[in-house]
Design a protein around this motif. Structure first.
Motif, PDB file in Angstrom:
ATOM      1  N   SER A 251       0.810  -1.207   0.000  1.00  0.00           N
ATOM      2  CA  SER A 251       0.000   0.000   0.000  1.00  0.00           C
ATOM      3  C   SER A 251       0.855   1.274   0.000  1.00  0.00           C
ATOM      4  O   SER A 251       1.703   1.457   0.866  1.00  0.00           O
ATOM      5  CB  SER A 251      -0.907  -0.009   1.232  1.00  0.00           C
ATOM      6  N   GLY A 252       0.628   2.121  -1.010  1.00  0.00           N
ATOM      7  CA  GLY A 252       1.294   3.409  -1.082  1.00  0.00           C
ATOM      8  C   GLY A 252       2.767   3.367  -1.439  1.00  0.00           C
ATOM      9  O   GLY A 252       3.425   4.408  -1.486  1.00  0.00           O
ATOM     10  N   GLU A 253       3.300   2.207  -1.714  1.00  0.00           N
ATOM     11  CA  GLU A 253       4.745   2.062  -1.966  1.00  0.00           C
ATOM     12  C   GLU A 253       5.112   2.578  -3.363  1.00  0.00           C
ATOM     13  O   GLU A 253       4.415   2.348  -4.331  1.00  0.00           O
ATOM     14  CB  GLU A 253       5.135   0.590  -1.838  1.00  0.00           C
ATOM     15  N   SER A 254       6.221   3.280  -3.458  1.00  0.00           N
ATOM     16  CA  SER A 254       6.715   3.723  -4.764  1.00  0.00           C
ATOM     17  C   SER A 254       7.470   2.575  -5.426  1.00  0.00           C
ATOM     18  O   SER A 254       7.975   1.673  -4.756  1.00  0.00           O
ATOM     19  CB  SER A 254       7.597   4.955  -4.622  1.00  0.00           C
ATOM     20  N   PHE A 255       7.528   2.622  -6.752  1.00  0.00           N
ATOM     21  CA  PHE A 255       8.187   1.550  -7.500  1.00  0.00           C
ATOM     22  C   PHE A 255       8.881   2.111  -8.738  1.00  0.00           C
ATOM     23  O   PHE A 255       8.576   3.206  -9.206  1.00  0.00           O
ATOM     24  CB  PHE A 255       7.187   0.467  -7.915  1.00  0.00           C
ATOM     25  N   ASP A 256       9.813   1.327  -9.251  1.00  0.00           N
ATOM     26  CA  ASP A 256      10.480   1.598 -10.518  1.00  0.00           C
ATOM     27  C   ASP A 256      10.171   0.438 -11.455  1.00  0.00           C
ATOM     28  O   ASP A 256      10.145  -0.718 -11.029  1.00  0.00           O
ATOM     29  CB  ASP A 256      12.000   1.705 -10.335  1.00  0.00           C
ATOM     30  N   VAL A 257       9.946   0.735 -12.727  1.00  0.00           N
ATOM     31  CA  VAL A 257       9.690  -0.306 -13.716  1.00  0.00           C
ATOM     32  C   VAL A 257      11.034  -0.868 -14.172  1.00  0.00           C
ATOM     33  O   VAL A 257      11.919  -0.133 -14.585  1.00  0.00           O
ATOM     34  CB  VAL A 257       8.899   0.242 -14.916  1.00  0.00           C
ATOM     35  N   VAL A 258      11.160  -2.192 -14.085  1.00  0.00           N
ATOM     36  CA  VAL A 258      12.382  -2.875 -14.506  1.00  0.00           C
ATOM     37  C   VAL A 258      12.276  -3.259 -15.981  1.00  0.00           C
ATOM     38  O   VAL A 258      13.216  -3.063 -16.751  1.00  0.00           O
ATOM     39  CB  VAL A 258      12.638  -4.126 -13.636  1.00  0.00           C
ATOM     40  N   ALA A 259      11.128  -3.816 -16.379  1.00  0.00           N
ATOM     41  CA  ALA A 259      10.954  -4.273 -17.757  1.00  0.00           C
ATOM     42  C   ALA A 259       9.477  -4.499 -18.041  1.00  0.00           C
ATOM     43  O   ALA A 259       8.662  -4.611 -17.122  1.00  0.00           O
ATOM     44  CB  ALA A 259      11.716  -5.574 -17.985  1.00  0.00           C
ATOM     45  N   GLN A 260       9.154  -4.582 -19.314  1.00  0.00           N
ATOM     46  CA  GLN A 260       7.805  -4.941 -19.745  1.00  0.00           C
ATOM     47  C   GLN A 260       7.818  -6.417 -20.126  1.00  0.00           C
ATOM     48  O   GLN A 260       8.773  -6.898 -20.738  1.00  0.00           O
ATOM     49  CB  GLN A 260       7.414  -4.083 -20.948  1.00  0.00           C
ATOM     50  N   LEU A 261       6.769  -7.148 -19.746  1.00  0.00           N
ATOM     51  CA  LEU A 261       6.659  -8.561 -20.086  1.00  0.00           C
ATOM     52  C   LEU A 261       6.232  -8.741 -21.543  1.00  0.00           C
ATOM     53  O   LEU A 261       5.526  -7.893 -22.105  1.00  0.00           O
ATOM     54  CB  LEU A 261       5.622  -9.251 -19.202  1.00  0.00           C
ATOM     55  N   GLU A 262       6.634  -9.847 -22.142  1.00  0.00           N
ATOM     56  CA  GLU A 262       6.138 -10.212 -23.466  1.00  0.00           C
ATOM     57  C   GLU A 262       4.629 -10.433 -23.371  1.00  0.00           C
ATOM     58  O   GLU A 262       4.127 -10.904 -22.344  1.00  0.00           O
ATOM     59  CB  GLU A 262       6.804 -11.497 -23.952  1.00  0.00           C
ATOM     60  N   THR A 263       3.908 -10.132 -24.423  1.00  0.00           N
ATOM     61  CA  THR A 263       2.452 -10.304 -24.430  1.00  0.00           C
ATOM     62  C   THR A 263       2.064 -11.739 -24.105  1.00  0.00           C
ATOM     63  O   THR A 263       1.142 -11.976 -23.322  1.00  0.00           O
ATOM     64  CB  THR A 263       1.861  -9.884 -25.788  1.00  0.00           C
ATOM     65  N   SER A 264       2.758 -12.712 -24.671  1.00  0.00           N
ATOM     66  CA  SER A 264       2.406 -14.115 -24.425  1.00  0.00           C
ATOM     67  C   SER A 264       2.589 -14.487 -22.952  1.00  0.00           C
ATOM     68  O   SER A 264       1.798 -15.264 -22.403  1.00  0.00           O
ATOM     69  CB  SER A 264       3.242 -15.042 -25.307  1.00  0.00           C
TER      70      SER A 264
ATOM     71  N   GLN B 161     -10.176 -10.775 -22.069  1.00  0.00           N
ATOM     72  CA  GLN B 161      -9.139 -10.598 -23.089  1.00  0.00           C
ATOM     73  C   GLN B 161      -7.804 -10.280 -22.412  1.00  0.00           C
ATOM     74  O   GLN B 161      -7.407  -9.119 -22.301  1.00  0.00           O
ATOM     75  CB  GLN B 161      -9.507  -9.445 -24.036  1.00  0.00           C
ATOM     76  N   PRO B 162      -7.079 -11.286 -21.944  1.00  0.00           N
ATOM     77  CA  PRO B 162      -5.816 -11.016 -21.249  1.00  0.00           C
ATOM     78  C   PRO B 162      -4.798 -10.275 -22.100  1.00  0.00           C
ATOM     79  O   PRO B 162      -3.940  -9.573 -21.571  1.00  0.00           O
ATOM     80  CB  PRO B 162      -5.293 -12.401 -20.873  1.00  0.00           C
ATOM     81  N   ASP B 163      -4.924 -10.375 -23.434  1.00  0.00           N
ATOM     82  CA  ASP B 163      -3.976  -9.663 -24.286  1.00  0.00           C
ATOM     83  C   ASP B 163      -4.253  -8.161 -24.340  1.00  0.00           C
ATOM     84  O   ASP B 163      -3.476  -7.405 -24.920  1.00  0.00           O
ATOM     85  CB  ASP B 163      -3.928 -10.266 -25.689  1.00  0.00           C
ATOM     86  N   ASP B 164      -5.334  -7.706 -23.706  1.00  0.00           N
ATOM     87  CA  ASP B 164      -5.591  -6.268 -23.571  1.00  0.00           C
ATOM     88  C   ASP B 164      -4.730  -5.645 -22.466  1.00  0.00           C
ATOM     89  O   ASP B 164      -4.685  -4.429 -22.332  1.00  0.00           O
ATOM     90  CB  ASP B 164      -7.058  -5.995 -23.241  1.00  0.00           C
ATOM     91  N   TYR B 165      -4.078  -6.481 -21.675  1.00  0.00           N
ATOM     92  CA  TYR B 165      -3.258  -6.007 -20.556  1.00  0.00           C
ATOM     93  C   TYR B 165      -1.780  -6.022 -20.922  1.00  0.00           C
ATOM     94  O   TYR B 165      -1.335  -6.853 -21.707  1.00  0.00           O
ATOM     95  CB  TYR B 165      -3.481  -6.891 -19.321  1.00  0.00           C
TER      96      TYR B 165
ATOM     97  N   PHE C 103       0.041  -5.151 -13.726  1.00  0.00           N
ATOM     98  CA  PHE C 103      -0.669  -5.262 -14.999  1.00  0.00           C
ATOM     99  C   PHE C 103      -1.544  -4.036 -15.209  1.00  0.00           C
ATOM    100  O   PHE C 103      -2.265  -3.626 -14.309  1.00  0.00           O
ATOM    101  CB  PHE C 103      -1.534  -6.525 -15.018  1.00  0.00           C
ATOM    102  N   LEU C 104      -1.487  -3.473 -16.417  1.00  0.00           N
ATOM    103  CA  LEU C 104      -2.279  -2.301 -16.779  1.00  0.00           C
ATOM    104  C   LEU C 104      -3.063  -2.585 -18.046  1.00  0.00           C
ATOM    105  O   LEU C 104      -2.547  -3.235 -18.958  1.00  0.00           O
ATOM    106  CB  LEU C 104      -1.365  -1.093 -17.026  1.00  0.00           C
ATOM    107  N   SER C 105      -4.287  -2.058 -18.125  1.00  0.00           N
ATOM    108  CA  SER C 105      -5.075  -2.267 -19.336  1.00  0.00           C
ATOM    109  C   SER C 105      -5.157  -1.024 -20.206  1.00  0.00           C
ATOM    110  O   SER C 105      -5.455  -1.124 -21.386  1.00  0.00           O
ATOM    111  CB  SER C 105      -6.482  -2.750 -18.996  1.00  0.00           C
ATOM    112  N   ASP C 106      -4.903   0.127 -19.674  1.00  0.00           N
ATOM    113  CA  ASP C 106      -5.073   1.365 -20.441  1.00  0.00           C
ATOM    114  C   ASP C 106      -3.772   2.056 -20.810  1.00  0.00           C
ATOM    115  O   ASP C 106      -3.799   3.081 -21.471  1.00  0.00           O
ATOM    116  CB  ASP C 106      -5.948   2.352 -19.666  1.00  0.00           C
ATOM    117  N   GLN C 107      -2.670   1.526 -20.362  1.00  0.00           N
ATOM    118  CA  GLN C 107      -1.390   2.156 -20.674  1.00  0.00           C
ATOM    119  C   GLN C 107      -0.288   1.134 -20.484  1.00  0.00           C
ATOM    120  O   GLN C 107      -0.503   0.054 -19.950  1.00  0.00           O
ATOM    121  CB  GLN C 107      -1.130   3.370 -19.794  1.00  0.00           C
ATOM    122  N   SER C 108       0.881   1.477 -20.955  1.00  0.00           N
ATOM    123  CA  SER C 108       2.046   0.651 -20.679  1.00  0.00           C
ATOM    124  C   SER C 108       3.147   1.566 -20.181  1.00  0.00           C
ATOM    125  O   SER C 108       3.158   2.766 -20.457  1.00  0.00           O
ATOM    126  CB  SER C 108       2.483  -0.133 -21.913  1.00  0.00           C
TER     127      SER C 108
END
Length: 108
Positions: free
Chosen positions: A18-31, A50-54, A75-80
């Protein structure tokens, strides 16, 4: 930096800080994201038809401990997000999918 607007994010219940800040390390492959957002039998759940929407991301909590900070999935559905983006998880979360053990929260 993650956009100023709040967006819904999915995280596993056991990884939610809860409330923790984070850094993005990498994006996962769609599969990989699709595989994670389905049941062990490869079926979709009603909450995610539709899991591929995420877009899946590997994030590391930024708790000042550097490389020893916990790493998890988001996991995000509206942005990456891109590697080196940062943000913070919302203070509140609700159960999103009990079958996948996912919570919904906000990021800002």
């Amino acid at each position: 930096m993650v956009q100023d607007q709040e967006d819904r994010a999915l995280v596993f219940t056991y990884d939610y800080e809860s409330g923790e800040s984070f850094d993005v390390v990498a994006q996962l492959e769609t599969s990989t994201t699709v595989d994670i957002l389905q049941t062990g039998d490869g079926e979709t759940v009603p909450e995610i038809s539709q899991p591929d929407d995420y877009t899946g991301h590997v994030i590391r909590y930024n708790n000042g401990e550097g490389a020893t900070a916990p790493t998890t999935l988001l996991f995000l559905s509206d942005q990456s997000l891109s590697a080196d983006d940062s943000g913070s998880l919302g203070e509140d979360a609700t159960m999103f999918s009990s079958r996948l053990n996912l919570l919904a929260t906000t990021i800002d």
